[in-house]
Design a protein around this motif. Structure first.
Motif, mmCIF file in Angstrom:
data_model
loop_
_atom_site.group_PDB
_atom_site.id
_atom_site.type_symbol
_atom_site.label_atom_id
_atom_site.label_comp_id
_atom_site.label_asym_id
_atom_site.label_seq_id
_atom_site.Cartn_x
_atom_site.Cartn_y
_atom_site.Cartn_z
ATOM 1 N N ALA A 196 0.823 -1.212 0.000
ATOM 2 C CA ALA A 196 0.000 0.000 0.000
ATOM 3 C C ALA A 196 0.860 1.267 0.000
ATOM 4 O O ALA A 196 0.545 2.243 -0.682
ATOM 5 C CB ALA A 196 -0.939 -0.008 1.209
ATOM 6 N N VAL A 197 1.955 1.241 0.750
ATOM 7 C CA VAL A 197 2.863 2.393 0.799
ATOM 8 C C VAL A 197 3.429 2.677 -0.587
ATOM 9 O O VAL A 197 3.347 3.796 -1.096
ATOM 10 C CB VAL A 197 4.003 2.154 1.824
ATOM 11 C CG1 VAL A 197 5.149 3.132 1.622
ATOM 12 C CG2 VAL A 197 3.466 2.247 3.257
ATOM 13 N N PHE A 198 4.001 1.674 -1.220
ATOM 14 C CA PHE A 198 4.712 1.915 -2.478
ATOM 15 C C PHE A 198 3.788 2.118 -3.673
ATOM 16 O O PHE A 198 4.212 2.677 -4.681
ATOM 17 C CB PHE A 198 5.768 0.836 -2.720
ATOM 18 C CG PHE A 198 6.975 1.090 -1.879
ATOM 19 C CD1 PHE A 198 7.917 2.034 -2.252
ATOM 20 C CD2 PHE A 198 7.144 0.436 -0.670
ATOM 21 C CE1 PHE A 198 9.010 2.320 -1.456
ATOM 22 C CE2 PHE A 198 8.231 0.711 0.142
ATOM 23 C CZ PHE A 198 9.168 1.655 -0.251
ATOM 24 N N GLN A 199 2.537 1.734 -3.558
ATOM 25 C CA GLN A 199 1.594 2.021 -4.632
ATOM 26 C C GLN A 199 1.329 3.524 -4.761
ATOM 27 O O GLN A 199 0.856 3.975 -5.792
ATOM 28 C CB GLN A 199 0.280 1.262 -4.421
ATOM 29 C CG GLN A 199 0.420 -0.209 -4.726
ATOM 30 C CD GLN A 199 -0.838 -0.998 -4.446
ATOM 31 O OE1 GLN A 199 -1.630 -0.658 -3.568
ATOM 32 N NE2 GLN A 199 -1.030 -2.082 -5.186
ATOM 33 N N GLU A 200 1.675 4.288 -3.735
ATOM 34 C CA GLU A 200 1.451 5.732 -3.755
ATOM 35 C C GLU A 200 2.679 6.537 -4.186
ATOM 36 O O GLU A 200 2.619 7.753 -4.276
ATOM 37 C CB GLU A 200 1.008 6.205 -2.367
ATOM 38 C CG GLU A 200 -0.346 5.675 -1.974
ATOM 39 C CD GLU A 200 -1.013 6.483 -0.885
ATOM 40 O OE1 GLU A 200 -0.497 7.550 -0.496
ATOM 41 O OE2 GLU A 200 -2.080 6.040 -0.429
ATOM 42 N N VAL A 201 3.801 5.864 -4.424
ATOM 43 C CA VAL A 201 5.061 6.556 -4.691
ATOM 44 C C VAL A 201 5.231 6.833 -6.192
ATOM 45 O O VAL A 201 5.063 5.934 -7.025
ATOM 46 C CB VAL A 201 6.250 5.736 -4.132
ATOM 47 C CG1 VAL A 201 7.577 6.372 -4.495
ATOM 48 C CG2 VAL A 201 6.121 5.589 -2.613
ATOM 49 N N ILE A 217 12.348 5.563 1.883
ATOM 50 C CA ILE A 217 10.909 5.457 2.164
ATOM 51 C C ILE A 217 10.631 4.156 2.917
ATOM 52 O O ILE A 217 9.912 4.148 3.924
ATOM 53 C CB ILE A 217 10.090 5.546 0.857
ATOM 54 C CG1 ILE A 217 10.187 6.957 0.272
ATOM 55 C CG2 ILE A 217 8.633 5.152 1.102
ATOM 56 C CD1 ILE A 217 9.669 7.096 -1.148
ATOM 57 N N PHE A 218 11.201 3.070 2.458
ATOM 58 C CA PHE A 218 11.018 1.780 3.124
ATOM 59 C C PHE A 218 11.468 1.835 4.585
ATOM 60 O O PHE A 218 10.739 1.424 5.496
ATOM 61 C CB PHE A 218 11.797 0.692 2.360
ATOM 62 C CG PHE A 218 11.930 -0.602 3.103
ATOM 63 C CD1 PHE A 218 10.827 -1.398 3.343
ATOM 64 C CD2 PHE A 218 13.169 -1.027 3.563
ATOM 65 C CE1 PHE A 218 10.945 -2.599 4.039
ATOM 66 C CE2 PHE A 218 13.298 -2.227 4.251
ATOM 67 C CZ PHE A 218 12.184 -3.015 4.493
ATOM 68 N N MET A 219 12.662 2.356 4.818
ATOM 69 C CA MET A 219 13.234 2.369 6.167
ATOM 70 C C MET A 219 12.502 3.311 7.122
ATOM 71 O O MET A 219 12.621 3.164 8.338
ATOM 72 C CB MET A 219 14.713 2.739 6.116
ATOM 73 C CG MET A 219 15.600 1.716 5.420
ATOM 74 S SD MET A 219 15.665 0.102 6.225
ATOM 75 C CE MET A 219 16.590 0.515 7.715
ATOM 76 N N LEU A 276 0.064 4.913 5.927
ATOM 77 C CA LEU A 276 -0.068 5.794 4.768
ATOM 78 C C LEU A 276 -0.048 7.262 5.194
ATOM 79 O O LEU A 276 0.514 8.107 4.493
ATOM 80 C CB LEU A 276 -1.329 5.463 3.975
ATOM 81 C CG LEU A 276 -1.317 4.090 3.299
ATOM 82 C CD1 LEU A 276 -2.658 3.803 2.631
ATOM 83 C CD2 LEU A 276 -0.182 3.974 2.306
ATOM 84 N N ALA A 277 -0.626 7.562 6.349
ATOM 85 C CA ALA A 277 -0.574 8.932 6.865
ATOM 86 C C ALA A 277 0.871 9.327 7.167
ATOM 87 O O ALA A 277 1.298 10.451 6.868
ATOM 88 C CB ALA A 277 -1.448 9.056 8.120
ATOM 89 N N LYS A 278 1.633 8.412 7.727
ATOM 90 C CA LYS A 278 3.050 8.660 8.005
ATOM 91 C C LYS A 278 3.815 8.885 6.706
ATOM 92 O O LYS A 278 4.645 9.802 6.606
ATOM 93 C CB LYS A 278 3.650 7.477 8.775
ATOM 94 C CG LYS A 278 5.095 7.665 9.180
ATOM 95 C CD LYS A 278 5.591 6.482 10.001
ATOM 96 C CE LYS A 278 7.007 6.703 10.468
ATOM 97 N NZ LYS A 278 7.508 5.572 11.260
ATOM 98 N N LEU A 279 3.543 8.059 5.698
ATOM 99 C CA LEU A 279 4.169 8.224 4.387
ATOM 100 C C LEU A 279 3.890 9.619 3.836
ATOM 101 O O LEU A 279 4.801 10.305 3.374
ATOM 102 C CB LEU A 279 3.631 7.162 3.415
ATOM 103 C CG LEU A 279 3.981 7.365 1.933
ATOM 104 C CD1 LEU A 279 5.456 7.067 1.693
ATOM 105 C CD2 LEU A 279 3.095 6.492 1.055
ATOM 106 N N ARG A 280 2.645 10.042 3.886
ATOM 107 C CA ARG A 280 2.255 11.347 3.336
ATOM 108 C C ARG A 280 2.916 12.493 4.091
ATOM 109 O O ARG A 280 3.277 13.509 3.499
ATOM 110 C CB ARG A 280 0.739 11.481 3.348
ATOM 111 C CG ARG A 280 0.071 10.539 2.374
ATOM 112 C CD ARG A 280 -1.450 10.619 2.398
ATOM 113 N NE ARG A 280 -1.991 9.516 1.628
ATOM 114 C CZ ARG A 280 -2.774 8.577 2.130
ATOM 115 N NH1 ARG A 280 -3.141 8.608 3.403
ATOM 116 N NH2 ARG A 280 -3.206 7.593 1.367
ATOM 117 N N LYS A 281 3.112 12.307 5.384
ATOM 118 C CA LYS A 281 3.755 13.344 6.191
ATOM 119 C C LYS A 281 5.253 13.429 5.897
ATOM 120 O O LYS A 281 5.807 14.516 5.739
ATOM 121 C CB LYS A 281 3.529 13.046 7.676
ATOM 122 C CG LYS A 281 4.132 14.066 8.606
ATOM 123 C CD LYS A 281 3.867 13.723 10.055
ATOM 124 C CE LYS A 281 4.535 14.735 10.963
ATOM 125 N NZ LYS A 281 4.408 14.377 12.367
#
Length: 179
Positions: free
Chosen positions: A21-26, A78-80, A167-172
């Motif tokens: 889900a994280v990497f589908q947004e990158v 991003i992964f780490m 996903l919220a953390k990713l966006r931040k």
């Protein structure tokens, strides 16, 4: 279109539903496939076998990305920073070797970059990073129901309580890298 700018990264950071889900947004990520790697039993493992913890496989994703848009180094940063690389064989409530933090490199250049990225992010964590860095042997694609899991199951409890906050953390942390 030239394809020499297309690379593949293979990482595992707990449940593959989360990392997928994280990497589908990158931005620059063309495809994300959930699967299994790093096991010690022959043949294509099943999800049930993986969950037993007896096969030695980790839940991983393979990320196909365009290096003209995003670098392998950025993929690893991003992964780490979107999972906890300091917990051995665990992410949140998910426990077992199948949930280990791992970077499977495809060549020596990826190995060197992985080692550098781990050292670079180390100061941001209180505890030592336990992320395994190993050569990719075999990648087994997970069953169809595990592909696009978050997109297809957003209302499911695990998705709401575990993946949505990731996903919220990713966006931040990485807004500039998102689609």
């Amino acid at each position: 279109m030239k394809t020499n700018n297309i690379q593949i990264a293979t990482v595992g950071g707990g449940c593959f539903w989360c990392t997928e889900a994280v990497f589908q947004e990158v931005k620059g990520v063309e495809k994300v496939v959930s699967g299994y790697s790093g096991g010690n039993v022959p043949g294509h493992p099943t999800y049930r076998e993986i969950c037993s913890g007896l096969t030695g496989h980790a839940e991983v994703i393979q990320i196909t990305f365009d290096t003209n848009i995003i670098s392998y180094e950025d993929i690893l940063v991003i992964f780490m920073t979107t999972h906890d690389p300091t917990t051995l064989n665990r992410q949140g409530a998910d426990r077992g070797t199948q949930y280990r933090s791992v970077i499977y490199y495809h060549n020596e250049n990826q190995k060197e970059i992985a080692e550098v990225v781990v050292k670079e992010v180390m100061p941001y964590y209180e505890n030592p990073i336990v992320t395994e860095i190993s050569p990719l042997d075999v990648f087994y694609e997970a069953e169809k129901e595990h592909q696009d899991y978050y997109r297809n199951n957003k209302q499911q409890g695990y998705c709401s309580f575990v993946i949505t906050p990731k996903l919220a953390k990713l966006r931040k942390l990485h807004a500039d890298k998102l689609k």
